[in-house]
Design a protein around this motif. Structure first.
Motif, PDB file in Angstrom:
ATOM      1  N   TYR A  57       0.820  -1.210   0.000  1.00  0.00           N
ATOM      2  CA  TYR A  57       0.000   0.000   0.000  1.00  0.00           C
ATOM      3  C   TYR A  57       0.859   1.267   0.000  1.00  0.00           C
ATOM      4  N   SER A  58       1.981   1.239   0.710  1.00  0.00           N
ATOM      5  CA  SER A  58       2.858   2.418   0.711  1.00  0.00           C
ATOM      6  C   SER A  58       3.450   2.645  -0.683  1.00  0.00           C
ATOM      7  N   GLU A  84       1.854   1.929  -3.470  1.00  0.00           N
ATOM      8  CA  GLU A  84       0.746   2.523  -4.236  1.00  0.00           C
ATOM      9  C   GLU A  84       0.601   4.011  -3.918  1.00  0.00           C
ATOM     10  N   LEU A  85       0.722   4.363  -2.640  1.00  0.00           N
ATOM     11  CA  LEU A  85       0.632   5.775  -2.252  1.00  0.00           C
ATOM     12  C   LEU A  85       1.792   6.577  -2.842  1.00  0.00           C
ATOM     13  N   GLN A  98       1.055   7.466  -6.332  1.00  0.00           N
ATOM     14  CA  GLN A  98       0.104   8.581  -6.407  1.00  0.00           C
ATOM     15  C   GLN A  98       0.804   9.899  -6.109  1.00  0.00           C
ATOM     16  N   GLN A 139      -5.625  13.399   1.909  1.00  0.00           N
ATOM     17  CA  GLN A 139      -6.028  11.996   1.989  1.00  0.00           C
ATOM     18  C   GLN A 139      -5.071  11.157   2.839  1.00  0.00           C
ATOM     19  N   LEU A 140      -3.899  11.681   3.117  1.00  0.00           N
ATOM     20  CA  LEU A 140      -2.916  10.939   3.906  1.00  0.00           C
ATOM     21  C   LEU A 140      -3.120  11.134   5.408  1.00  0.00           C
ATOM     22  N   ARG A 188      -4.480   8.325   8.213  1.00  0.00           N
ATOM     23  CA  ARG A 188      -4.148   6.961   7.780  1.00  0.00           C
ATOM     24  C   ARG A 188      -3.354   6.288   8.892  1.00  0.00           C
ATOM     25  N   ILE A 227       2.101   5.377   7.155  1.00  0.00           N
ATOM     26  CA  ILE A 227       2.594   6.713   6.810  1.00  0.00           C
ATOM     27  C   ILE A 227       4.093   6.832   7.076  1.00  0.00           C
ATOM     28  N   LEU A 261       5.892   5.038   4.355  1.00  0.00           N
ATOM     29  CA  LEU A 261       5.839   5.864   3.152  1.00  0.00           C
ATOM     30  C   LEU A 261       6.894   6.972   3.219  1.00  0.00           C
ATOM     31  N   TRP A 286       1.945  18.851   2.804  1.00  0.00           N
ATOM     32  CA  TRP A 286       1.469  17.792   3.699  1.00  0.00           C
ATOM     33  C   TRP A 286       1.723  18.179   5.151  1.00  0.00           C
TER      34      TRP A 286
END
Length: 176
Positions: free
Chosen positions: A100-101, A103-104, A107, A122-123, A126, A131, A134, A153
């Motif tokens: 998932y990280s 995929e993020l 993005q 959106q982060l 989470r 996070i 990531l 961010w």
């Protein structure tokens, strides 16, 4: 079934993400098979990145692979009254967190290209482990292109995450 290839294990674990504490083995098998069942579309499970991953296989074979992942400690079942729901084991969560990280990060790469930093919102909220992983991946990349996104961010996230974002920004700015 003695062993599953790593790619299949990852696909099953990724498919389970949308079903953690909300669905069971059969529903996961249907998602992985690419079922056209109405419920799949109602729950938007057809949007899963692994929807239809095992499309050429029989549903019983897909379910056997899901069961293998449960038996081998990647996923588990917890009961909500009588309803069996999927949950990650620590071993499964480690794999999902990595998938998932990534995929993020993809993005974020797109966001850095378009300079539309709304994605940062959106982060927030989470999973903290996700996070931080990531942010580790961003830091390891050594790519300064992330700094403007990180600055945006940092404005909206919580204190501990802001501190880590600051550290990543400093590392990226120090690297030549």
């Amino acid at each position: 079934m003695k062993k599953l290839p790593k790619a299949e294990i990852k696909a099953i674990i990724r498919g389970a993400d949308d079903l953690i504490f909300s669905g069971g083995r059969s529903l996961l098998a249907k998602v992985l098979k690419g079922s056209k069942e109405k419920k799949i579309y109602e729950l938007k499970l057809d949007k899963s990145p692994v929807y239809g991953y095992f499309s050429g296989q029989k549903i019983d074979d897909v379910l056997a692979k899901v069961n293998w992942c449960i038996k081998n400690g990647y996923l588990d079942i917890e009961y909500d009254y009588r309803l069996p729901l999927l949950v990650y084991t620590p071993k499964g969560w480690e794999i999902e967190k990595d998938i998932y990280s990534d995929e993020l990060l993809e993005q974020i790469n797109e966001v850095c290209f378009t300079k539309e930093y709304e994605f940062a919102k959106q982060l927030k909220d989470r999973n903290r482990e996700l996070i931080l992983l990531l942010l580790d991946k961003i830091e390891t990349s050594g790519r300064k292109q992330y700094v403007p996104f990180l600055m945006e961010w940092k404005k909206i996230d919580y204190k501990k995450v802001k501190k880590r974002i600051n550290s990543v920004i400093c590392t990226l700015n120090e690297e030549q």
